[in-house]
Scaffold this motif. Structure first.
Motif, mmCIF file in Angstrom:
data_model
loop_
_atom_site.group_PDB
_atom_site.id
_atom_site.type_symbol
_atom_site.label_atom_id
_atom_site.label_comp_id
_atom_site.label_asym_id
_atom_site.label_seq_id
_atom_site.Cartn_x
_atom_site.Cartn_y
_atom_site.Cartn_z
ATOM 1 N N LEU A 40 6.037 12.597 -22.952
ATOM 2 C CA LEU A 40 6.027 13.968 -21.913
ATOM 3 C C LEU A 40 5.309 13.679 -21.021
ATOM 4 C CD1 LEU A 40 5.247 16.987 -22.040
ATOM 5 C CD2 LEU A 40 2.796 16.675 -22.574
ATOM 6 N N ASP A 41 5.688 14.016 -20.169
ATOM 7 C CA ASP A 41 4.793 13.630 -18.669
ATOM 8 C C ASP A 41 4.721 14.939 -17.906
ATOM 9 O OD1 ASP A 41 4.373 12.752 -15.810
ATOM 10 O OD2 ASP A 41 6.522 12.363 -15.227
ATOM 11 N N ALA A 42 3.196 14.443 -17.900
ATOM 12 C CA ALA A 42 2.447 16.049 -17.663
ATOM 13 C C ALA A 42 2.628 16.694 -16.515
ATOM 14 C CB ALA A 42 0.847 16.461 -18.463
ATOM 15 N N ALA A 43 3.482 15.643 -15.572
ATOM 16 C CA ALA A 43 3.260 15.856 -14.062
ATOM 17 C C ALA A 43 4.718 16.435 -13.743
ATOM 18 C CB ALA A 43 2.844 14.387 -13.089
ATOM 19 N N GLU A 44 5.744 16.520 -15.127
ATOM 20 C CA GLU A 44 6.974 16.572 -14.567
ATOM 21 C C GLU A 44 6.519 18.575 -14.332
ATOM 22 O OE1 GLU A 44 11.104 17.463 -16.462
ATOM 23 O OE2 GLU A 44 9.629 16.318 -17.547
ATOM 24 N N PRO A 45 7.424 18.833 -12.785
ATOM 25 C CA PRO A 45 6.640 20.370 -12.896
ATOM 26 C C PRO A 45 7.359 21.367 -13.345
ATOM 27 C CG PRO A 45 8.185 19.249 -10.721
ATOM 28 C CD PRO A 45 8.069 17.829 -12.498
ATOM 29 N N ALA A 46 8.563 21.104 -14.533
ATOM 30 C CA ALA A 46 8.931 22.290 -15.867
ATOM 31 C C ALA A 46 7.954 21.582 -16.755
ATOM 32 C CB ALA A 46 10.179 21.677 -16.250
ATOM 33 N N VAL A 47 6.718 21.148 -16.838
ATOM 34 C CA VAL A 47 6.662 20.964 -18.268
ATOM 35 C C VAL A 47 4.626 21.218 -17.738
ATOM 36 C CG1 VAL A 47 4.612 19.489 -19.372
ATOM 37 C CG2 VAL A 47 6.996 18.989 -19.087
ATOM 38 N N ALA A 48 4.098 20.943 -16.436
ATOM 39 C CA ALA A 48 3.044 21.421 -15.973
ATOM 40 C C ALA A 48 2.857 22.145 -15.048
ATOM 41 C CB ALA A 48 3.020 20.899 -14.598
ATOM 42 N N GLY A 49 4.409 23.632 -15.444
ATOM 43 C CA GLY A 49 3.902 25.302 -15.162
ATOM 44 C C GLY A 49 3.845 25.512 -15.679
ATOM 45 N N LEU A 50 3.593 25.228 -17.363
ATOM 46 C CA LEU A 50 3.145 26.008 -18.511
ATOM 47 C C LEU A 50 2.289 26.178 -18.644
ATOM 48 C CD1 LEU A 50 6.436 24.239 -20.751
ATOM 49 C CD2 LEU A 50 6.812 26.939 -19.892
ATOM 50 N N GLY A 51 1.237 25.461 -18.244
ATOM 51 C CA GLY A 51 0.071 25.522 -18.568
ATOM 52 C C GLY A 51 -0.775 24.640 -19.933
ATOM 53 N N ILE A 52 -0.025 24.553 -20.898
ATOM 54 C CA ILE A 52 -0.705 24.370 -21.829
ATOM 55 C C ILE A 52 -1.546 24.541 -22.286
ATOM 56 C CG2 ILE A 52 0.548 22.966 -24.023
ATOM 57 C CD1 ILE A 52 3.131 22.589 -23.125
ATOM 58 N N ARG A 53 -2.615 24.923 -23.454
ATOM 59 C CA ARG A 53 -4.037 24.541 -23.868
ATOM 60 C C ARG A 53 -3.843 24.050 -25.350
ATOM 61 N NH1 ARG A 53 -5.997 23.316 -20.130
ATOM 62 N NH2 ARG A 53 -7.961 23.932 -20.389
ATOM 63 N N THR A 54 -3.202 24.094 -26.197
ATOM 64 C CA THR A 54 -3.509 23.682 -26.718
ATOM 65 C C THR A 54 -2.099 23.206 -28.082
ATOM 66 O OG1 THR A 54 -4.563 25.194 -27.587
ATOM 67 C CG2 THR A 54 -4.066 23.925 -29.678
ATOM 68 N N VAL A 55 -1.477 22.083 -28.180
ATOM 69 C CA VAL A 55 -0.541 21.544 -28.796
ATOM 70 C C VAL A 55 -1.355 21.190 -29.956
ATOM 71 C CG1 VAL A 55 0.940 19.277 -29.118
ATOM 72 C CG2 VAL A 55 0.041 20.646 -27.012
ATOM 73 N N VAL A 56 -0.250 21.809 -30.879
ATOM 74 C CA VAL A 56 0.287 21.968 -32.433
ATOM 75 C C VAL A 56 1.059 21.214 -33.364
ATOM 76 C CG1 VAL A 56 -0.165 23.483 -35.177
ATOM 77 C CG2 VAL A 56 -0.950 23.684 -32.576
ATOM 78 N N ASP A 57 0.849 19.577 -33.813
ATOM 79 C CA ASP A 57 1.256 19.075 -34.073
ATOM 80 C C ASP A 57 1.482 18.625 -35.604
ATOM 81 O OD1 ASP A 57 2.800 16.413 -34.901
ATOM 82 O OD2 ASP A 57 1.001 14.777 -33.832
ATOM 83 N N LEU A 58 2.823 19.073 -36.252
ATOM 84 C CA LEU A 58 3.651 19.649 -37.728
ATOM 85 C C LEU A 58 3.998 18.511 -38.159
ATOM 86 C CD1 LEU A 58 5.321 22.415 -36.969
ATOM 87 C CD2 LEU A 58 2.759 22.650 -37.890
ATOM 88 N N ARG A 59 3.949 17.107 -36.858
ATOM 89 C CA ARG A 59 4.064 15.839 -38.112
ATOM 90 C C ARG A 59 2.990 14.941 -38.870
ATOM 91 N NH1 ARG A 59 5.471 12.327 -32.734
ATOM 92 N NH2 ARG A 59 3.284 12.974 -33.366
ATOM 93 N N THR A 60 4.028 13.956 -39.753
ATOM 94 C CA THR A 60 2.811 13.051 -40.555
ATOM 95 C C THR A 60 2.695 12.507 -40.387
ATOM 96 O OG1 THR A 60 4.954 11.698 -41.385
ATOM 97 C CG2 THR A 60 4.624 13.233 -42.081
ATOM 98 N N GLU A 61 1.600 11.282 -41.105
ATOM 99 C CA GLU A 61 0.587 10.459 -40.190
ATOM 100 C C GLU A 61 1.081 9.348 -39.840
ATOM 101 O OE1 GLU A 61 -3.601 8.278 -41.745
ATOM 102 O OE2 GLU A 61 -2.328 9.297 -43.520
ATOM 103 N N GLY A 62 2.316 9.707 -40.754
ATOM 104 C CA GLY A 62 3.372 8.293 -40.263
ATOM 105 C C GLY A 62 3.924 8.320 -38.922
ATOM 106 N N GLU A 63 4.876 9.189 -38.752
ATOM 107 C CA GLU A 63 4.875 9.781 -37.771
ATOM 108 C C GLU A 63 3.718 9.893 -36.461
ATOM 109 O OE1 GLU A 63 8.484 13.039 -38.415
ATOM 110 O OE2 GLU A 63 6.463 13.484 -39.925
ATOM 111 N N ARG A 64 3.095 10.677 -36.554
ATOM 112 C CA ARG A 64 1.859 10.206 -35.460
ATOM 113 C C ARG A 64 1.952 9.106 -34.944
ATOM 114 N NH1 ARG A 64 -0.311 14.099 -38.991
ATOM 115 N NH2 ARG A 64 -2.017 12.993 -39.304
#
Length: 265
Positions: A40-64
């Motif tokens: 993820l590039d948080a500065a990418e306009p398509a991402v930055a414009g979303l204003g994401i405040r919370t990320v929920v990671d559904l992956r396993t410990e190994g994947e993370r």
């Protein structure tokens, strides 16, 4: 539902705008889904414009551990490991093993051919409903969505198709989306996922691998979703009761989710 054209994160989608019945739709910009955020590039306009405040990671410990998330500045991370108590017995290979199998058609056919992959995915979707870690994880996700005043939330797994797809199904069902909308949204990821895995699939089939088996593994099929929905019907009778009894989400939280995420009506 077209993907948001971000180059640093695959399969990024806003559930906003999906229809919920006459005059109603999902409120845009509040609940998003994607594949993993390791690039993820948080500065990418398509991402930055979303204003994401919370990320929920559904992956396993190994994947993370293999591919840690990169978060937008100021965003909070919530780990919700859906398959913590299931992956070892699911019959499905972990992500690293999957890549190995798709370079060896004979091995893939032995372990996943003749319907084994489809059966394993169906079992896994049933576990999304009934497994202890899955119930805790999806309950935590809904609790976050039902927090008054919460900002935009993004949930994701690795490819953004199975664990993430079930989360989107639950949210849309709670909001009152009809079956056609739920199914269309679930299946809409196939194009993006197949594009992301195209080189792997092409290499697999070039070596004589069964292209249908590859697609069973990297895509989503209606029968996978059917297995999860059937588990809800058998164990709880309705999506509402599954959320209340299976996930432990109180009715007042569900009411807040509907109020926050519904536009119109």
């Amino acid at each position: 539902m077209p993907a948001i054209p971000a180059t640093s994160v695959a399969n990024l989608r806003d559930l906003g705008g999906l229809p919920l019945g006459p005059g109603r739709s999902v409120r845009p910009g509040l609940v998003l889904r994607s594949a993993q955020l390791d690039r993820l590039d948080a500065a990418e306009p398509a991402v930055a414009g979303l204003g994401i405040r919370t990320v929920v990671d559904l992956r396993t410990e190994g994947e993370r551990g293999d591919r840690p998330d990169r978060l937008p500045e100021g965003a909070r991370l919530l780990v919700a490991d859906v398959l913590a108590d299931h992956l070892a017995i699911s019959g499905l290979p972990p992500a690293a093993r999957l890549k190995e199998l798709l370079t060896d058609p004979a091995l893939a056919e032995e372990h996943l051919g003749a319907g084994q992959a489809r059966a394993a995915f169906a079992r896994t979707y049933r576990t999304f409903v009934s497994g202890d870690s899955a119930r805790a994880s999806y309950g935590a996700l809904l609790t976050e969505l039902g927090t008054p005043g919460a900002g935009p939330l993004l949930f994701h797994c690795t490819a953004g198709k199975d664990r993430t797809g079930w989360a989107a199904t639950v949210v849309l069902s709670l909001l009152g989306a009809d079956e056609e909308t739920v199914r269309d949204e679930y299946l809409s990821v196939n194009t993006a996922v197949r594009q992301a895995f195209a080189p792997m699939i092409e290499g697999f089939t070039a070596q004589g691998g069964n292209p249908d088996l590859a697609l069973d593994l990297i895509g989503v099929l209606p029968e996978y979703l059917d297995a999860g929905l059937d588990e809800v019907a058998v164990k709880h009778g309705s999506m509402e009761k599954y959320v209340r009894e299976g996930l432990g989400v109180p009715d007042e939280v569900t009411a807040t989710i509907r109020e926050r995420l519904t536009l119109g009506g």
